[in-house]
Write an enzyme that holds these catalytic residues in place. Sequence first.
Site, mmCIF file in Angstrom:
data_model
loop_
_atom_site.group_PDB
_atom_site.id
_atom_site.type_symbol
_atom_site.label_atom_id
_atom_site.label_comp_id
_atom_site.label_asym_id
_atom_site.label_seq_id
_atom_site.Cartn_x
_atom_site.Cartn_y
_atom_site.Cartn_z
ATOM 1 C CG ASP A 89 -1.788 1.215 1.173
ATOM 2 O OD1 ASP A 89 -1.606 2.108 0.579
ATOM 3 O OD2 ASP A 89 -2.938 1.020 1.912
ATOM 4 C CG HIS A 90 0.770 4.366 -2.990
ATOM 5 N ND1 HIS A 90 -0.273 4.026 -3.455
ATOM 6 C CD2 HIS A 90 0.676 5.878 -2.773
ATOM 7 C CE1 HIS A 90 -1.150 5.004 -3.931
ATOM 8 N NE2 HIS A 90 -0.648 6.109 -3.262
ATOM 9 C CG HIS A 138 -4.762 4.293 -0.109
ATOM 10 N ND1 HIS A 138 -3.774 3.254 -0.163
ATOM 11 C CD2 HIS A 138 -5.259 4.593 -1.320
ATOM 12 C CE1 HIS A 138 -3.552 3.366 -1.510
ATOM 13 N NE2 HIS A 138 -4.235 4.023 -2.289
#
Length: 512
Positions: free
Chosen positions: A200-201, A263
């Site tokens: 998950d960036h 996110h």
Amino acid sequence: MELAGFENPLREGLRLERTAEPCVTVIFGASGDLTKRKLVPALYSLAAQNLLSSGFSIVGSARTPMNHEAFRTAMRDAVNRFSDAGPVDSAVWESFAAGLFYTPTDPKKPESYDNLSQLLTEIDRERGTAGNRLFYISTPPSLYSDIIRLLGATGLNRSSNGGWTRIIIEKPFGYDLQSARALNREVLQVFTEDQVYRIDHYLGKETVQNIMVLRFANGIFEPIWNRRYIDHVQITAAESLGVENRGGYYEQAGAYRDMIQNHLMQVLAHVAMEPLATMEANAVRDEKTKLVRAIRPITFDEVDQFIVRGQYGEGSVGGQPVEGYRHEDGVNPESRTETYAAVKFLIDNWRWSDVPFYLRSGKRLPKRVTEVAIQFRRAPHLLFKHVVSGHFEPNALIIRIQPDEGISLNFNAKIPGQAINIRTVRMDFQYGTSFGKRSPEAYERLLLDALLGDSTLFARGDMVEVAWELAMPILEAWQQPASNFPNYQAGSWGPKEADELIERDGRRWRRP
């Protein structure tokens, strides 16, 4: 020669301790945008900082016919265009490109994996990569199962040379709870959990990482990080852009699946989890999972009380007219897909009982900004209320995740003069000006961590499933016919129903 924007790693002893050992990174979906825009530019940046070994290699894999040289040329163009490290340095690139290879692959055909295995063996022999392999799945989710299954069937899930094997899986981790559980089962039939890195960036962003440092390395914050001192928390992820060329994907996802379920849930966990006994990866992930389990589920019948959705119509953003979501390419003209969602979560534990966490995310809002706002309770006794002119604002700690990374503390102070006039002032910390150095791009940090075997910033399977459990009643309620679907004008801060959601509690949304 030293690249602009980078410091010489020899000046920073800790950097040398984090240098990745020789390995091969295999990117499935190497002809796609993510590889060109993020993955290869990030790996080049790591090489430019001397954080990759000299034998480090990349194998691109996709259906697109291409040879090694064509792949190297395409990747140099991508780095020149998308890297924030400045123009390609010829000497660095020559060394980096020597480790770039490509093999055309049909992800559904076993013979493609046999060819890949043969190439990996040759690279081990010629470049000394010792059987260490990192597989990166950057394909449409419909191909995840085939790739995972055939990696196992052809023995590529284990190194035959005594090295390590790891796999990075891009989000989405399933479309719903059922598919997330199925994906976890499929992955764990082939790999062990400690081999799996669900990326998950957002967790690679510098300010998200700094939340733990802010809380646990400073004695002034942790004692007041609880229900006694904090009134509520707002987490905002706003985009000024629309869905651009992703209309087909967005029709299947929507704002809740695209942003909140993954996110923002990860950010919430960093903000609210309990203090750690150790920074060991599973200790961090244990606390995050425990926190998400403590979020009070929103039942099917409670959805309208706790969450609002909306869809942008025509409007103006940045002074430019924009069309509505239903006019975007790939979008159903009668679409009910939400491009905005705002939700109120309550956490049923000792620290956060009765403290609401408001999360919101939307497209075509006035500006691009992601932030966490910790709003503290008002002073218990308003000593100046009979003599003060002006308005008392509650104290707030603002953690800016993007685009201007930093932390601000808002508090009240007296304006110089004979009368007692009070105004809210701000103490501000910004990464760029405070440290005078470039912050690593999110994929740089996450790719390096995966190469080092550090899973701290990656989602674990159980947390993914718990987040989907919370999401399902909401998504199921939204499948029902709606008498009121609150749209909003592009360029506004969302539907008025979102304002009503928070104003019912006597609070209001921040305007970043």
